[in-house]
Design a protein around this motif. Structure first.
Motif, mmCIF file in Angstrom:
data_model
loop_
_atom_site.group_PDB
_atom_site.id
_atom_site.type_symbol
_atom_site.label_atom_id
_atom_site.label_comp_id
_atom_site.label_asym_id
_atom_site.label_seq_id
_atom_site.Cartn_x
_atom_site.Cartn_y
_atom_site.Cartn_z
ATOM 1 N N GLY A 1 31.470 -101.833 -125.273
ATOM 2 C CA GLY A 1 32.748 -102.227 -124.692
ATOM 3 C C GLY A 1 33.164 -101.196 -123.668
ATOM 4 N N ALA A 2 34.414 -100.760 -123.748
ATOM 5 C CA ALA A 2 34.931 -99.762 -122.814
ATOM 6 C C ALA A 2 34.466 -98.376 -123.257
ATOM 7 C CB ALA A 2 36.448 -99.824 -122.780
ATOM 8 N N ILE A 3 33.625 -97.756 -122.446
ATOM 9 C CA ILE A 3 33.029 -96.457 -122.768
ATOM 10 C C ILE A 3 33.344 -95.492 -121.625
ATOM 11 C CG2 ILE A 3 30.916 -95.224 -123.346
ATOM 12 C CD1 ILE A 3 31.631 -97.377 -125.389
ATOM 13 N N ARG A 4 33.597 -94.242 -121.968
ATOM 14 C CA ARG A 4 33.920 -93.230 -120.944
ATOM 15 C C ARG A 4 32.642 -92.815 -120.211
ATOM 16 N NH1 ARG A 4 39.143 -91.251 -121.951
ATOM 17 N NH2 ARG A 4 39.863 -91.644 -124.085
ATOM 18 N N THR A 5 32.317 -93.527 -119.149
ATOM 19 C CA THR A 5 31.157 -93.200 -118.326
ATOM 20 C C THR A 5 31.568 -93.182 -116.863
ATOM 21 O OG1 THR A 5 30.479 -95.502 -118.031
ATOM 22 C CG2 THR A 5 29.630 -94.353 -119.982
ATOM 23 N N PRO A 6 30.750 -92.552 -116.012
ATOM 24 C CA PRO A 6 31.096 -92.498 -114.591
ATOM 25 C C PRO A 6 31.241 -93.865 -113.939
ATOM 26 C CG PRO A 6 29.407 -90.875 -115.093
ATOM 27 C CD PRO A 6 29.574 -91.706 -116.334
ATOM 28 N N ILE A 7 30.519 -94.878 -114.426
ATOM 29 C CA ILE A 7 30.533 -96.184 -113.785
ATOM 30 C C ILE A 7 31.903 -96.860 -113.860
ATOM 31 C CG2 ILE A 7 29.839 -97.590 -115.770
ATOM 32 C CD1 ILE A 7 27.937 -99.105 -113.914
ATOM 33 N N ASN A 8 32.715 -96.493 -114.866
ATOM 34 C CA ASN A 8 34.033 -97.139 -115.013
ATOM 35 C C ASN A 8 35.159 -96.118 -115.109
ATOM 36 O OD1 ASN A 8 33.655 -96.089 -117.543
ATOM 37 N ND2 ASN A 8 33.923 -98.012 -118.656
ATOM 38 N N ARG A 9 34.991 -94.983 -114.450
ATOM 39 C CA ARG A 9 35.949 -93.888 -114.560
ATOM 40 C C ARG A 9 37.381 -94.331 -114.227
ATOM 41 N NH1 ARG A 9 35.576 -88.559 -115.004
ATOM 42 N NH2 ARG A 9 33.320 -88.647 -114.743
ATOM 43 N N SER A 10 37.536 -95.200 -113.241
ATOM 44 C CA SER A 10 38.884 -95.594 -112.820
ATOM 45 C C SER A 10 39.652 -96.311 -113.920
ATOM 46 C CB SER A 10 38.799 -96.499 -111.582
ATOM 47 O OG SER A 10 38.097 -97.699 -111.888
ATOM 48 N N ALA A 11 38.934 -96.837 -114.923
ATOM 49 C CA ALA A 11 39.598 -97.578 -116.005
ATOM 50 C C ALA A 11 40.175 -96.668 -117.074
ATOM 51 C CB ALA A 11 38.613 -98.554 -116.637
ATOM 52 N N TRP A 12 39.824 -95.358 -117.058
ATOM 53 C CA TRP A 12 40.289 -94.499 -118.153
ATOM 54 C C TRP A 12 40.682 -93.090 -117.727
ATOM 55 C CZ3 TRP A 12 37.192 -90.250 -118.262
ATOM 56 C CH2 TRP A 12 35.868 -90.391 -117.829
ATOM 57 N N ASP A 13 40.552 -92.737 -116.439
ATOM 58 C CA ASP A 13 40.733 -91.328 -116.078
ATOM 59 C C ASP A 13 42.166 -90.935 -115.750
ATOM 60 O OD1 ASP A 13 40.990 -92.526 -113.621
ATOM 61 O OD2 ASP A 13 39.612 -91.164 -112.575
ATOM 62 N N THR A 14 43.114 -91.846 -115.922
ATOM 63 C CA THR A 14 44.532 -91.484 -115.843
ATOM 64 C C THR A 14 45.232 -92.023 -117.081
ATOM 65 O OG1 THR A 14 45.257 -93.506 -114.713
ATOM 66 C CG2 THR A 14 44.451 -91.682 -113.320
ATOM 67 N N PRO A 15 46.317 -91.390 -117.507
ATOM 68 C CA PRO A 15 47.037 -91.892 -118.684
ATOM 69 C C PRO A 15 47.471 -93.348 -118.520
ATOM 70 C CG PRO A 15 47.794 -89.687 -118.124
ATOM 71 C CD PRO A 15 46.896 -90.122 -116.990
ATOM 72 N N GLU A 16 47.872 -93.718 -117.312
ATOM 73 C CA GLU A 16 48.327 -95.086 -117.079
ATOM 74 C C GLU A 16 47.176 -96.082 -117.230
ATOM 75 O OE1 GLU A 16 50.863 -92.110 -115.345
ATOM 76 O OE2 GLU A 16 48.730 -92.539 -114.939
ATOM 77 N N ALA A 17 46.030 -95.745 -116.649
ATOM 78 C CA ALA A 17 44.875 -96.637 -116.746
ATOM 79 C C ALA A 17 44.392 -96.755 -118.186
ATOM 80 C CB ALA A 17 43.747 -96.126 -115.849
ATOM 81 N N GLU A 18 44.353 -95.626 -118.893
ATOM 82 C CA GLU A 18 43.885 -95.657 -120.264
ATOM 83 C C GLU A 18 44.836 -96.454 -121.154
ATOM 84 O OE1 GLU A 18 42.446 -92.710 -123.885
ATOM 85 O OE2 GLU A 18 42.529 -91.978 -121.827
ATOM 86 N N SER A 19 46.126 -96.316 -120.923
ATOM 87 C CA SER A 19 47.108 -97.073 -121.702
ATOM 88 C C SER A 19 46.915 -98.571 -121.507
ATOM 89 C CB SER A 19 48.516 -96.663 -121.291
ATOM 90 O OG SER A 19 49.478 -97.422 -121.993
ATOM 91 N N GLU A 20 46.648 -98.978 -120.275
ATOM 92 C CA GLU A 20 46.426 -100.397 -119.997
ATOM 93 C C GLU A 20 45.148 -100.876 -120.685
ATOM 94 O OE1 GLU A 20 47.247 -104.140 -118.276
ATOM 95 O OE2 GLU A 20 48.471 -102.332 -118.511
ATOM 96 N N LEU A 21 44.112 -100.056 -120.653
ATOM 97 C CA LEU A 21 42.846 -100.417 -121.285
ATOM 98 C C LEU A 21 42.988 -100.530 -122.795
ATOM 99 C CD1 LEU A 21 39.788 -100.901 -121.003
ATOM 100 C CD2 LEU A 21 39.481 -98.413 -121.054
ATOM 101 N N LEU A 22 43.758 -99.631 -123.397
ATOM 102 C CA LEU A 22 43.889 -99.621 -124.852
ATOM 103 C C LEU A 22 44.578 -100.878 -125.385
ATOM 104 C CD1 LEU A 22 44.782 -95.877 -125.552
ATOM 105 C CD2 LEU A 22 42.620 -97.050 -125.994
ATOM 106 N N ARG A 23 45.309 -101.579 -124.535
ATOM 107 C CA ARG A 23 45.920 -102.839 -124.977
ATOM 108 C C ARG A 23 44.866 -103.866 -125.364
ATOM 109 N NH1 ARG A 23 48.359 -106.236 -122.437
ATOM 110 N NH2 ARG A 23 47.409 -105.913 -120.377
ATOM 111 N N LEU A 24 43.650 -103.710 -124.840
ATOM 112 C CA LEU A 24 42.578 -104.665 -125.078
ATOM 113 C C LEU A 24 41.630 -104.237 -126.195
ATOM 114 C CD1 LEU A 24 41.613 -105.320 -121.341
ATOM 115 C CD2 LEU A 24 43.327 -106.513 -122.738
ATOM 116 N N ILE A 25 41.896 -103.081 -126.813
ATOM 117 C CA ILE A 25 40.987 -102.531 -127.819
ATOM 118 C C ILE A 25 41.726 -102.394 -129.148
ATOM 119 C CG2 ILE A 25 39.460 -100.619 -128.417
ATOM 120 C CD1 ILE A 25 39.386 -99.922 -125.418
ATOM 121 N N PRO A 26 41.476 -103.257 -130.114
ATOM 122 C CA PRO A 26 42.187 -103.171 -131.386
ATOM 123 C C PRO A 26 42.088 -101.803 -132.057
ATOM 124 C CG PRO A 26 41.057 -105.271 -131.231
ATOM 125 C CD PRO A 26 40.618 -104.461 -130.050
#
Length: 272
Positions: A201-226
């Motif tokens: 699923g959502a993994i901290r890798t360089p290919i998707n850094r923009s999805a988790w490298d700021t608190p705002e982005a990570e907060s949005e992503l976490l809404r999709l991860i139970p």
């Protein structure tokens, strides 16, 4: 992230990991080494990073070397596997991990973007699996090494079942990986070759850094991860090690989702 090391589940085995100089591939190559395997670290660019991975693997007391090859090129894949057989004697485990993204909206996507992603993400896995299977069939089962003649772990994605707007080439490639894996598993199982897949699923890798490298982005992503955390590459690596080991000897043609429950999210269940 620090996780317990796997026991020597793969002692004496020889593993090839494609796309192993960063992200999930890097973590997987290191974990296989810690589990006792000698490892070939494939990369297409970034030799220095690949050599760093080699040194970390060797610190576990096993052998490793880096090999440059584009997995979408038939001649390069054949040469890579032949070189591994000469250097290590055989191949026991293939982790077909190499992959990339070339994102665009459908109406903006070029044929080159479409083909590049399919060539690496899908054709690359086919080529690597084909060459590894030839060696598995040539050698057969060596009981003191493994109950299987060989193991292939295909790297898929939750996007083999979750549509991904703006990424039609990537999602299509991963959907193809699912059927590639299942068909290879059916064909090769009578030869005691096990083929399975891991779907991150959502993994901290360089290919998707923009999805988790700021608190705002990570907060949005976490809404999709139970499970309410973003995964780490080691989460995937640990599952790959288990799948490649005899602990999972009766697991054939399966996809293991490592996604914190992302595929359980109600919106995804309806394709929303």
């Amino acid at each position: 992230m620090s996780l317990p090391s796997a026991p020597q589940l793969l002692r004496g085995q020889k593993a090839l990991v494609t796309g192993a100089n960063s992200g999930i591939g890097k973590a997987t190559a290191i974990a296989l080494g810690r589990a006792g395997a000698d490892v070939v670290v494939n990369y297409v660019a970034g030799r220095d990073a690949a050599e760093d991975v080699v040194r970390e693997i060797e610190s576990s007391g096993v052998r490793a070397y880096a090999y440059e090859a584009d997995v979408s090129q038939e001649d390069q894949v054949g040469a890579m596997v032949s070189h591994m057989v000469r250097e290590f004697g055989t191949v026991d485990v293939l982790v077909a991990n190499a992959g990339l993204q070339r994102d665009a909206a459908l109406t903006d996507m070029t044929v080159e973007q479409w083909r590049k992603v399919l060539d690496v993400n899908l054709t690359g896995q086919f080529l690597c699996a084909r060459e590894a299977a030839k060696e598995f069939l040539r050698r057969g089962v060596v009981p003191e090494v493994s109950r299987s003649a060989g193991k292939v772990v295909c790297m898929s994605s939750v996007h083999q079942v979750i549509p991904w707007s703006g990424h039609v080439n990537y999602a299509s490639s991963k959907g193809g990986v699912q059927m590639l894996m299942a068909t290879l598993a059916q064909e090769l199982a009578p030869h005691r070759i096990r083929v399975n897949a891991v779907a991150p699923g959502a993994i901290r890798t360089p290919i998707n850094r923009s999805a988790w490298d700021t608190p705002e982005a990570e907060s949005e992503l976490l809404r999709l991860i139970p499970y309410r955390r973003v995964g780490d590459p080691e989460d995937i690596a640990n599952v790959v090690v288990a799948l490649a080991s005899d602990l999972f000897d009766y697991v054939v043609g399966s996809t293991i989702y490592v996604d914190g429950g992302m595929t359980l999210f109600p919106g995804f269940a309806t394709g929303g």
